[in-house]
Enzyme design. Structure first.
Site, PDB file in Angstrom:
ATOM      1  N   ASN A  12      -1.707   6.617  -8.124  1.00 38.18           N
ATOM      2  CA  ASN A  12      -2.432   7.483  -7.185  1.00 38.18           C
ATOM      3  C   ASN A  12      -1.451   8.501  -6.597  1.00 38.18           C
ATOM      4  OD1 ASN A  12      -3.334   8.429  -4.590  1.00 38.18           O
ATOM      5  ND2 ASN A  12      -4.966   6.913  -4.649  1.00 38.18           N
ATOM      6  N   ASP A  14      -2.146  10.972  -4.339  1.00 39.56           N
ATOM      7  CA  ASP A  14      -2.639  11.609  -3.103  1.00 39.56           C
ATOM      8  C   ASP A  14      -1.514  12.058  -2.176  1.00 39.56           C
ATOM      9  OD1 ASP A  14      -5.178  10.949  -3.929  1.00 39.56           O
ATOM     10  OD2 ASP A  14      -5.491   9.366  -2.449  1.00 39.56           O
ATOM     11  N   HIS A  15      -0.511  11.186  -2.040  1.00 42.36           N
ATOM     12  CA  HIS A  15       0.484  11.475  -1.000  1.00 42.36           C
ATOM     13  C   HIS A  15       1.545  12.486  -1.417  1.00 42.36           C
ATOM     14  CE1 HIS A  15      -1.717   9.063   1.646  1.00 42.36           C
ATOM     15  NE2 HIS A  15      -1.602   7.986   0.888  1.00 42.36           N
ATOM     16  N   ARG A  23       3.293  21.519   4.780  1.00 43.48           N
ATOM     17  CA  ARG A  23       3.854  22.864   4.939  1.00 43.48           C
ATOM     18  C   ARG A  23       2.882  23.961   4.492  1.00 43.48           C
ATOM     19  NH1 ARG A  23       9.444  23.590   5.974  1.00 43.48           N
ATOM     20  NH2 ARG A  23       9.800  22.050   7.585  1.00 43.48           N
ATOM     21  N   HIS A  48      -7.902  10.887  -4.750  1.00 43.76           N
ATOM     22  CA  HIS A  48      -9.036  10.725  -3.838  1.00 43.76           C
ATOM     23  C   HIS A  48      -9.317  12.060  -3.154  1.00 43.76           C
ATOM     24  CE1 HIS A  48     -10.728   8.211  -0.190  1.00 43.76           C
ATOM     25  NE2 HIS A  48     -11.581   9.109  -0.627  1.00 43.76           N
ATOM     26  N   ARG A  50     -10.981  13.520  -0.436  1.00 45.46           N
ATOM     27  CA  ARG A  50     -11.647  13.100   0.802  1.00 45.46           C
ATOM     28  C   ARG A  50     -12.475  14.238   1.372  1.00 45.46           C
ATOM     29  NH1 ARG A  50      -9.159   8.174   3.117  1.00 45.46           N
ATOM     30  NH2 ARG A  50     -10.547   8.572   4.854  1.00 45.46           N
ATOM     31  N   ARG A  54      -7.733  16.113   3.356  1.00 43.11           N
ATOM     32  CA  ARG A  54      -6.435  15.977   4.012  1.00 43.11           C
ATOM     33  C   ARG A  54      -5.268  15.941   3.009  1.00 43.11           C
ATOM     34  NH1 ARG A  54      -6.901   9.852   6.339  1.00 43.11           N
ATOM     35  NH2 ARG A  54      -8.830  10.707   7.164  1.00 43.11           N
ATOM     36  N   HIS A  55      -5.539  15.529   1.781  1.00 45.49           N
ATOM     37  CA  HIS A  55      -4.455  15.593   0.776  1.00 45.49           C
ATOM     38  C   HIS A  55      -4.932  16.327  -0.492  1.00 45.49           C
ATOM     39  CE1 HIS A  55      -6.389  11.763  -0.137  1.00 45.49           C
ATOM     40  NE2 HIS A  55      -5.743  11.093   0.815  1.00 45.49           N
ATOM     41  N   GLU A  75     -11.486   9.263  -7.119  1.00 43.85           N
ATOM     42  CA  GLU A  75     -11.973   8.432  -6.002  1.00 43.85           C
ATOM     43  C   GLU A  75     -12.759   9.299  -5.057  1.00 43.85           C
ATOM     44  OE1 GLU A  75      -9.391   6.263  -3.420  1.00 43.85           O
ATOM     45  OE2 GLU A  75      -8.383   5.387  -5.128  1.00 43.85           O
ATOM     46  N   THR A 105      -6.371   5.369   6.119  1.00 44.29           N
ATOM     47  CA  THR A 105      -6.559   5.127   4.694  1.00 44.29           C
ATOM     48  C   THR A 105      -7.872   4.364   4.531  1.00 44.29           C
ATOM     49  OG1 THR A 105      -5.575   4.115   2.714  1.00 44.29           O
ATOM     50  CG2 THR A 105      -5.159   3.003   4.807  1.00 44.29           C
ATOM     51  N   THR A 106      -8.258   4.057   3.283  1.00 45.86           N
ATOM     52  CA  THR A 106      -9.535   3.374   3.062  1.00 45.86           C
ATOM     53  C   THR A 106      -9.420   1.948   3.592  1.00 45.86           C
ATOM     54  OG1 THR A 106      -9.630   4.695   1.055  1.00 45.86           O
ATOM     55  CG2 THR A 106     -11.320   3.018   1.331  1.00 45.86           C
ATOM     56  N   GLU A 156     -13.278  -2.669  -8.213  1.00 44.84           N
ATOM     57  CA  GLU A 156     -11.869  -2.713  -7.804  1.00 44.84           C
ATOM     58  C   GLU A 156     -11.802  -3.556  -6.538  1.00 44.84           C
ATOM     59  OE1 GLU A 156      -9.485   0.791  -8.182  1.00 44.84           O
ATOM     60  OE2 GLU A 156      -8.328   0.296  -6.392  1.00 44.84           O
ATOM     61  N   HIS A 199      -4.694  -1.330  -3.335  1.00 46.70           N
ATOM     62  CA  HIS A 199      -4.490  -1.016  -1.927  1.00 46.70           C
ATOM     63  C   HIS A 199      -3.350  -1.827  -1.326  1.00 46.70           C
ATOM     64  CE1 HIS A 199      -5.126   0.521   2.074  1.00 46.70           C
ATOM     65  NE2 HIS A 199      -5.895   1.418   1.524  1.00 46.70           N
ATOM     66  N   GLY A 200      -2.330  -1.077  -0.932  1.00 42.61           N
ATOM     67  CA  GLY A 200      -1.199  -1.683  -0.229  1.00 42.61           C
ATOM     68  C   GLY A 200      -0.232  -2.429  -1.133  1.00 42.61           C
ATOM     69  N   GLY A 221      -0.597   3.750  -4.957  1.00 43.67           N
ATOM     70  CA  GLY A 221      -0.193   5.079  -4.532  1.00 43.67           C
ATOM     71  C   GLY A 221       0.926   5.104  -3.522  1.00 43.67           C
TER      72      GLY A 221
HETATM   73  N1  PXP Z   1      -7.548   1.954  -4.755  1.00 43.90           N
HETATM   74  C1  PXP Z   1      -8.406   2.563  -3.907  1.00 43.90           C
HETATM   75  C2  PXP Z   1      -9.868   2.477  -4.194  1.00 43.90           C
HETATM   76  C3  PXP Z   1      -7.926   3.291  -2.793  1.00 43.90           C
HETATM   77  O1  PXP Z   1      -8.799   3.877  -1.955  1.00 43.90           O
HETATM   78  C4  PXP Z   1      -6.536   3.392  -2.602  1.00 43.90           C
HETATM   79  C5  PXP Z   1      -6.011   4.202  -1.461  1.00 43.90           C
HETATM   80  O2  PXP Z   1      -6.330   5.524  -1.615  1.00 43.90           O
HETATM   81  C6  PXP Z   1      -5.687   2.776  -3.525  1.00 43.90           C
HETATM   82  C7  PXP Z   1      -6.216   2.034  -4.575  1.00 43.90           C
HETATM   83  C8  PXP Z   1      -4.214   2.872  -3.432  1.00 43.90           C
HETATM   84  O3  PXP Z   1      -3.739   2.295  -2.264  1.00 43.90           O
HETATM   85  P1  PXP Z   1      -2.230   2.492  -1.853  1.00 43.90           P
HETATM   86  O4  PXP Z   1      -2.030   3.955  -1.631  1.00 43.90           O
HETATM   87  O5  PXP Z   1      -2.105   1.669  -0.622  1.00 43.90           O
HETATM   88  O6  PXP Z   1      -1.396   1.974  -2.997  1.00 43.90           O
END
Ligand code: PXP
Length: 253
Positions: A12, A14-15, A23, A48, A50, A54-55, A75, A105-106, A156, A199-200, A221
């Site tokens: 992922n 996103d970040h 910036r 994702h 959103r 935001r990203h 996503e 976050t989600t 998921e 996630h996480g 991510g």
């Molecule tokens: N899976 C889903 C469905 C998510 O919403 C996210 C966070 O955007 C992730 C995975 C990845 O989570 P993390 O960024 O904490 O690894």
């Protein structure tokens, strides 16, 4: 003998866009990150879009779809606007997630039981367009049954509560959450659902969760992008791939 199939890593990005947007310019480019992640061993790219942008932005999704050779997992929240965008981007997969404006976050899984009637046409329309739909859910039996009834081929499992318990040193709660995930992964497979998790996750939790043979994909991510600050993105992805392969090799008999 348990069958342990090919395990996929979805990165992922996103970040990367979060840092870019801090910036307001064009760098760092999430598309460049996606290409590098694929070169380093990612099996797919997740982003994702959103509601508050935001990203990731609309244009990022289109550029990702154009540029990458591996599957794009889009996503999104189940809204009419996102559905229109997803149908025009035509990604390989869509993961439907809950979205709250104020969350960082989600935070939890999609309410597939309470939101059943609302979600049904989204799953159907994406499916008709040839997009593989996954539902981001809590590891609960009722959510899995609702996912089947909704016609989604993939779930998921939200690993956030488990990862958080480990991070904060709550061993008993962590063990409970881990068992909840194990039970859910088994049930998903018995219901014919393809099972992903995310996630996480970090190296240690990814290594552990791949011990469940039902899990075929992890989406990761924040940790990978954070680790990239210290070791570079390619090395961060390569080390995650190694952790996943080691975790699976340790249990595959
Ligand atoms: N899976 C889903 C469905 C998510 O919403 C996210 C966070 O955007 C992730 C995975 C990845 O989570 P993390 O960024 O904490 O690894």
């Amino acid at each position: 003998m348990t069958h342990y199939g090919k395990l996929r890593l979805g990165v992922n990005i996103d970040h990367v866009a979060t840092v870019r947007n801090a910036r307001g310019g064009a760098r760092p480019d999430p598309v460049r990150a996606a290409l590098l992640a694929i070169e380093a061993g990612a099996d797919g790219i997740t982003a994702h879009l959103r509601e508050d942008r935001r990203h990731i932005r609309d244009e990022d999704m289109r550029r990702l779809k154009e540029a990458i050779s591996k599957p794009l997992n889009f996503e999104m929240a189940a809204t009419e606007q996102m559905l229109d965008i997803a149908l025009s981007v035509a990604p390989h997969a869509c993961c439907l997630v809950p979205e709250k404006r104020t969350e960082r976050t989600t935070e939890g899984g999609l309410d597939v039981v309470g939101g059943f009637a609302y979600l049904k046409p989204f799953v159907a329309e994406l499916g008709r367009a040839g997009v593989r739909v996954s539902l981001f859910i809590e590891p609960e039996a009722e959510a899995l049954e609702a996912a089947v009834a909704l016609g989604a081929p993939v779930v998921e499992l939200h690993t956030g509560a488990w990862c958080h318990a480990i991070e904060t040193g709550e061993a008993a709660r962590g063990q409970g959450e881990f068992e909840r995930l194990r039970t859910a992964a088994r049930k998903a497979a018995s219901l014919g659902l393809e099972c992903h998790a995310g996630h996480g996750l970090d190296f240690d939790t990814a290594r552990l969760i791949v011990g469940f043979p039902e899990i075929v994909e992890l989406n990761i991510g924040h940790f990978l992008i954070g680790e990239a600050i210290f070791v570079g993105l390619a090395e961060s992805v390569r080390l995650m791939r190694k952790a996943m392969d080691e975790g699976r090799a340790a249990v595959a008999v």
